[in-house]
Design an enzyme around this catalytic site. Structure first.
Site, PDB file in Angstrom:
ATOM      1  N   GLU A 166      -8.216  -0.818  -7.138  1.00 43.19           N
ATOM      2  CA  GLU A 166      -7.271  -1.850  -6.725  1.00 43.19           C
ATOM      3  C   GLU A 166      -7.745  -3.239  -7.163  1.00 43.19           C
ATOM      4  O   GLU A 166      -8.905  -3.565  -6.947  1.00 43.19           O
ATOM      5  CB  GLU A 166      -7.084  -1.843  -5.205  1.00 43.19           C
ATOM      6  CG  GLU A 166      -5.907  -2.695  -4.781  1.00 43.19           C
ATOM      7  CD  GLU A 166      -5.621  -2.618  -3.280  1.00 43.19           C
ATOM      8  OE1 GLU A 166      -4.462  -2.759  -2.918  1.00 43.19           O
ATOM      9  OE2 GLU A 166      -6.553  -2.427  -2.488  1.00 43.19           O
ATOM     10  N   ALA A 221     -13.625  -0.889   2.197  1.00 44.45           N
ATOM     11  CA  ALA A 221     -13.153   0.481   1.998  1.00 44.45           C
ATOM     12  C   ALA A 221     -11.849   0.451   1.233  1.00 44.45           C
ATOM     13  O   ALA A 221     -11.234  -0.598   1.085  1.00 44.45           O
ATOM     14  CB  ALA A 221     -12.949   1.168   3.349  1.00 44.45           C
ATOM     15  N   ASN A 233      -7.547   5.299  -0.763  1.00 48.71           N
ATOM     16  CA  ASN A 233      -7.039   6.319  -1.685  1.00 48.71           C
ATOM     17  C   ASN A 233      -6.509   7.500  -0.867  1.00 48.71           C
ATOM     18  O   ASN A 233      -7.226   8.051  -0.032  1.00 48.71           O
ATOM     19  CB  ASN A 233      -8.161   6.808  -2.597  1.00 48.71           C
ATOM     20  CG  ASN A 233      -8.959   5.670  -3.176  1.00 48.71           C
ATOM     21  OD1 ASN A 233      -8.420   4.783  -3.805  1.00 48.71           O
ATOM     22  ND2 ASN A 233     -10.269   5.673  -2.916  1.00 48.71           N
ATOM     23  N   GLU A 282      -7.938   2.082   7.201  1.00 48.47           N
ATOM     24  CA  GLU A 282      -7.648   2.885   6.006  1.00 48.47           C
ATOM     25  C   GLU A 282      -6.682   4.016   6.336  1.00 48.47           C
ATOM     26  O   GLU A 282      -5.819   4.375   5.539  1.00 48.47           O
ATOM     27  CB  GLU A 282      -8.946   3.457   5.411  1.00 48.47           C
ATOM     28  CG  GLU A 282      -9.999   2.408   5.048  1.00 48.47           C
ATOM     29  CD  GLU A 282      -9.469   1.246   4.222  1.00 48.47           C
ATOM     30  OE1 GLU A 282      -8.553   1.459   3.400  1.00 48.47           O
ATOM     31  OE2 GLU A 282      -9.959   0.125   4.414  1.00 48.47           O
ATOM     32  N   HIS A 333      -3.174   2.980   6.367  1.00 46.89           N
ATOM     33  CA  HIS A 333      -2.661   2.824   4.998  1.00 46.89           C
ATOM     34  C   HIS A 333      -2.049   4.116   4.454  1.00 46.89           C
ATOM     35  O   HIS A 333      -1.271   4.065   3.504  1.00 46.89           O
ATOM     36  CB  HIS A 333      -3.798   2.435   4.055  1.00 46.89           C
ATOM     37  CG  HIS A 333      -4.052   0.967   3.954  1.00 46.89           C
ATOM     38  ND1 HIS A 333      -3.048   0.046   3.792  1.00 46.89           N
ATOM     39  CD2 HIS A 333      -5.212   0.265   3.932  1.00 46.89           C
ATOM     40  CE1 HIS A 333      -3.587  -1.161   3.693  1.00 46.89           C
ATOM     41  NE2 HIS A 333      -4.899  -1.055   3.783  1.00 46.89           N
ATOM     42  N   GLU A 349      -1.416  -4.635   3.843  1.00 48.76           N
ATOM     43  CA  GLU A 349      -2.687  -5.118   4.407  1.00 48.76           C
ATOM     44  C   GLU A 349      -2.532  -5.727   5.792  1.00 48.76           C
ATOM     45  O   GLU A 349      -3.386  -5.555   6.660  1.00 48.76           O
ATOM     46  CB  GLU A 349      -3.359  -6.100   3.452  1.00 48.76           C
ATOM     47  CG  GLU A 349      -3.889  -5.466   2.168  1.00 48.76           C
ATOM     48  CD  GLU A 349      -4.783  -4.250   2.397  1.00 48.76           C
ATOM     49  OE1 GLU A 349      -5.294  -4.061   3.515  1.00 48.76           O
ATOM     50  OE2 GLU A 349      -4.952  -3.473   1.437  1.00 48.76           O
TER      51      GLU A 349
HETATM   52 ZN   LIG Z   1      -6.460  -2.444   3.611  1.00 48.76          ZN
END
Ligand SMILES: [Zn+2]
Length: 854
Positions: free
Chosen positions: A131, A275, A278, A309, A312, A331
């Site tokens: 990223e 972190a 993925n 994470e 996400h 985010e």
């Molecule tokens: Zn993040």
């Protein structure tokens, strides 16, 4: 390099004519253990459609060599098709198959496929990090988030290794010294989310199972891995325990089954960030594997990141922003969910909102007062812009504003909106409007005005109470004054605090109201007795700087530590720090507050931020004439509290570290040396490896660590972490030679990984050594453009930020920064942004010093 910096316009153009059906990516990393081998073979076959047959397009690729390019069976000459950043192809058909075979480079900077050799056992470890746009360092692709596709990875690696990717492996074939891992196709995901982790990692495995509403069961294989040499320190049970609580919680909240099959979490070396989410293969910095005692704040921080994470997987991976303008869509949500989840998932970290209010928001306040601040929904022209926007606005301010949104529309409407958003946009891409649409449906409120005020403007408001009383001391009016470039609607609570019979400051009243405009009267307060403390934004519902009326401020000066509520106390600490930063409270007054009350601060995270802030107050914000005394006061305070702290407690460890950071006089340094040699002891304080390095750093910076002593410590701790600390100690020595060596190691070579660049800049930049580093200010400004042009952006950011002469708090250095900015209007916008921000830090320090002098 032409085209290295992909623009939004180019991405839009490409997405308007292309749809990608899938990628087959073959990587051969069998050369990785051979340190002389700089590259690995990468072959991409991408199948895609084009709505304008005959058109041309390009794949992104940053590789030392391209061996072949084949479009629909037609071989193209790599020498003309590849320009160093893009593979150009023309004459597209309606349906296309494009294969690119390249030699890609192993990375030393954490960008692309990073290669690390463990000094402990010589083992080699690989992992990827992309990223926003470094997948193109590993395989040719359309590097933009809205061209999603299924990816099928095949990786050939040394036979003794394991390999992970986003999807589970379907087959492993052994041949000679190698094994080839064939992975299942992924769900449609963006390029920046793909991942490969490979090496002789230590693995802990577990399993998660959940009954779904439709009667079926969701099975998620779990694993967590780290380097073999860290395995003795790896508390996988704790990590996987938080993981399971999080999976329970997010399934309850999001009502959308985890879409990516299995859930691996790899803790990897020399990682540039905290972190990366993925799908199915999350990567974390391995400093989250604690090899020495850390405080509970560190465990809380790690659990927060695990949940961030995981959030996400839905916000970002399942539903992804169309372009980096809407990075906040993932985010801000993940940042909010990190704290929300720690409470909601019933982890043991019940103070998550205290941490958020006191530490996470400090990041937002700082960023939002730079001249470079931006709305939460940003204007991201290109990839360099994107890289810099992983900042305090996109994360912490965005999360703060979501917290305010929950207070505004209610948590039920907020989460029902999220549930609809996932179902409506699964495996797709979104923009701001898509989110507002679902939230308006579920809340029944017009959110366009709210979004315009909160998401599409920049800057932080200050809220100040104005209290008038009658002769009996009753409130005749309580008003909330709002400052700032943009006045916003705020849902806030006003806390009224008085001392109880034991002298503790307790809340005696709470009034919740909507604040709008420059002045809002709190009608409910009229007639109440004037309290000792009026705390605006109590419970931390909104995002603002809190100010005080004079009487409340006087109460804090004598009783900040007596506030019973942990959150209210953290808010008060945060507010007096903002006053100090803004030049409204002398730095020495802030230091006095810390010296007086930090010893009774129960929250370990808050205590550690008080330590960091008090040090900054002395180093940068205090009148230079008082710095020496301020430093002695901090060291004396640290020693006193260290001796009084409960043996073996987190607080004791925090004070020991603070002593190491502030020690300067003979008495303090003598104790530091005694703790290292074992001749001095503090009951309950274990001088373990990480603490030893903190103590060595204190001695090194004072010129009291012999080179042989530091070398001996490295020999005893010849690990990645040991090397990092050792490098920092060398750079911290107070000699011209040490400074020159650290400078040269970073500037004159590009061999160092980011972690060692950081170790050098941190050791080099000890504020107390400003006389030694002063002569580097002029070369710094001369070097900026060259560094930006020649180094990767991760390394450049560390050099520009780390070597900025922030300790030279004088008008001359400020003028040098201004001269560079005035003389380089054409420099890369991202570089100018970094310099502008550091320049602003310097100007702020000068204002604070003027306040402290007055
Ligand atoms: Zn993040």
């Amino acid at each position: 390099m032409p085209g290295k910096n992909l623009s939004r316009d180019e991405a839009q153009q490409r997405a308007s004519i292309l749809a990608v059906d899938g990628y087959q990516v073959r990587l051969d990393v069998t050369s990785a253990p051979d340190r002389a081998a700089g590259t690995f073979r990468s072959t991409t076959t991408v199948t895609f459609r084009c709505s304008q047959p005959g058109a041309d397009t390009f794949l992104d690729l940053l590789a030392p060599a391209v061996r072949s390019v084949t479009l629909n069976g037609r071989a193209l000459d790599p020498a003309t098709a590849y320009d160093g950043a893009r593979v150009h192809v023309d004459g597209l058909a309606a349906e296309n198959v494009l294969t690119v075979e390249a030699d890609c480079a192993y990375s030393r900077t954490g960008e692309g496929l990073h290669r690390f050799v463990d000094p402990v056992d010589g083992e080699t470890y690989l992992y990827t990090h992309y990223e926003p746009a470094d997948a193109r360092r590993v395989f040719a692709n359309f590097e933009q988030p809205d061209l999603k596709a299924p990816f099928t990875f095949t990786v050939t690696a040394p036979a003794a290794w394991d390999v992970w990717s986003n999807a589970p492996h379907e087959n492993v074939d052994a041949e000679g010294d190698a094994r080839t891992w064939e992975f299942a196709p992924t769900k449609p995901i963006s390029t920046y989310l793909t991942a490969v982790v490979a090496g002789p990692y230590h693995v802990a495995r577990d399993h998660y199972r959940r009954e779904l509403a439709d009667g079926t069961a969701l099975e998620i294989p779990l694993s967590a891995m780290c380097r073999k040499s860290l395995a003795p320190h790896f508390d996988a049970d704790e990590i996987l325990g938080v993981t399971k609580l999080g999976l329970d919680f997010f399934h309850e909240q999001f009502d959308y089954p985890y879409p990516f099959g299995k859930y691996d979490q790899a803790f990897v070396p020399e990682y540039n960030i905290g972190a990366m989410e993925n799908p199915g293969c999350v990567t974390f910095r391995e400093e989250f594997v604690f090899r020495s005692k850390v405080t509970d704040a560190a465990y809380e921080g790690r659990a927060n990141v695990i949940l961030h994470e995981m959030a996400h997987m839905w916000f970002g991976d399942l539903v992804t922003m169309r372009w980096w303008d809407d990075l906040w869509l993932k985010e801000s949500f993940a940042d909010f969910m990190g704290s929300y989840g720690l409470i909601g998932a019933r982890t043991r970290y019940s103070s998550a909102w205290v941490t958020f209010a006191n530490q996470r928001k400090a990041w937002a306040y700082r960023q939002d007062q730079f001249p470079t601040t931006h709305p939460i929904t940003a204007d991201i022209r290109d990839l360099e812009d994107a890289k810099l926007n992983f900042d305090g606005i996109t994360y912490a301010k965005g999360a703060s504003v979501l917290k305010q949104l929950v207070a505004y529309v209610g948590s039920e409407a907020f989460f029902e909106g999220a549930r609809r958003y996932f179902k409506r946009h699964a495996f797709g891409n979104t923009e701001l409007g898509d989110l507002l649409e679902v939230l308006e449906e579920t809340s029944g409120r017009d959110l366009r005005t709210w979004a315009a005020a909160w998401l599409q403007t920049s800057g932080v408001n200050a809220l100040t109470p104005q209290v008038t009383t009658d002769a009996e001391g009753r409130i005749t009016e309580l008003a909330v004054l709002q400052d700032g470039d943009v006045l916003r609607p705020h849902r806030i609570a006003v806390g009224l605090y008085d001392r109880d019979a034991d002298g503790v400051l307790v809340r005696t009243g709470r009034i919740e109201l909507d604040v709008a405009g420059a002045r809002t009267v709190v009608a409910e307060a009229v007639g109440l007795p004037r309290p000792a403390l009026v705390l605006l934004n109590d419970d931390d519902l909104t995002y603002c700087k809190i100010r005080f009326d004079e009487e409340s401020l006087a109460t804090l000066r004598t009783g900040l530590g007596d506030i019973s509520s942990e959150l209210a106390r953290a808010l008060a600490w945060s507010a007096v720090w903002n006053l100090t930063r803004d030049g409204l409270m002398p730095a020495r007054d802030y230091v006095a507050l810390v010296l007086r009350f930090a010893g009774q601060e129960g929250n370990i995270g808050v205590l550690q931020s008080l330590h960091a802030q008090a040090k900054t107050a002395v180093d940068l914000y205090a009148d230079p004439a008082w710095r020496g005394e301020g430093g002695r006061l901090l060291a004396d305070g640290a020693l006193r509290e260290l001796r009084e702290a409960v043996p073996g407690s987190d607080h004791q460890l925090a004070w020991a570290r603070f002593l190491a950071q502030t020690a300067g006089g003979a008495e303090h340094l003598g104790l530091v040396r005694g703790l290292l040699s074992g001749s001095a002891r503090i009951d309950g304080l274990e001088v373990d490896q990480e603490l030893r390095w903190s103590l060595w750093l204190a001695l090194a910076a004072s010129g009291q660590a012999a080179d042989e002593e530091l070398a001996a410590e490295l020999e005893a701790d010849n690990t990645a972490s040991g090397k990092h600390h050792y490098t920092q100690c060398l750079a911290a020595r107070p000699t011209a030679e040490a400074k020159a060596a650290a400078w040269s190691a970073v500037i004159d070579s590009d061999e160092l990984p980011s972690a060692l660049v950081e170790a050098n800049t941190a050791g080099f930049s000890i504020p107390a050594q400003r006389d030694l580093t002063a002569l580097y200010a002029a070369p710094y400004f001369k070097l900026l453009e060259r560094v930006w042009a020649e180094r990767t952006i991760e390394i450049s950011m560390r050099i520009v930020g780390g070597f900025f002469p922030i300790a030279q708090t004088d008008e001359q250095t400020l003028a040098e920064a201004d001269a560079w900015l005035a003389g380089h209007p054409e420099a890369a916008p991202a570089l100018r942004r970094l310099v502008l921000e550091r320049r602003d830090d310097l100007a702020r320090a000068l204002r604070a010093q003027a306040c402290d002098r007055a």
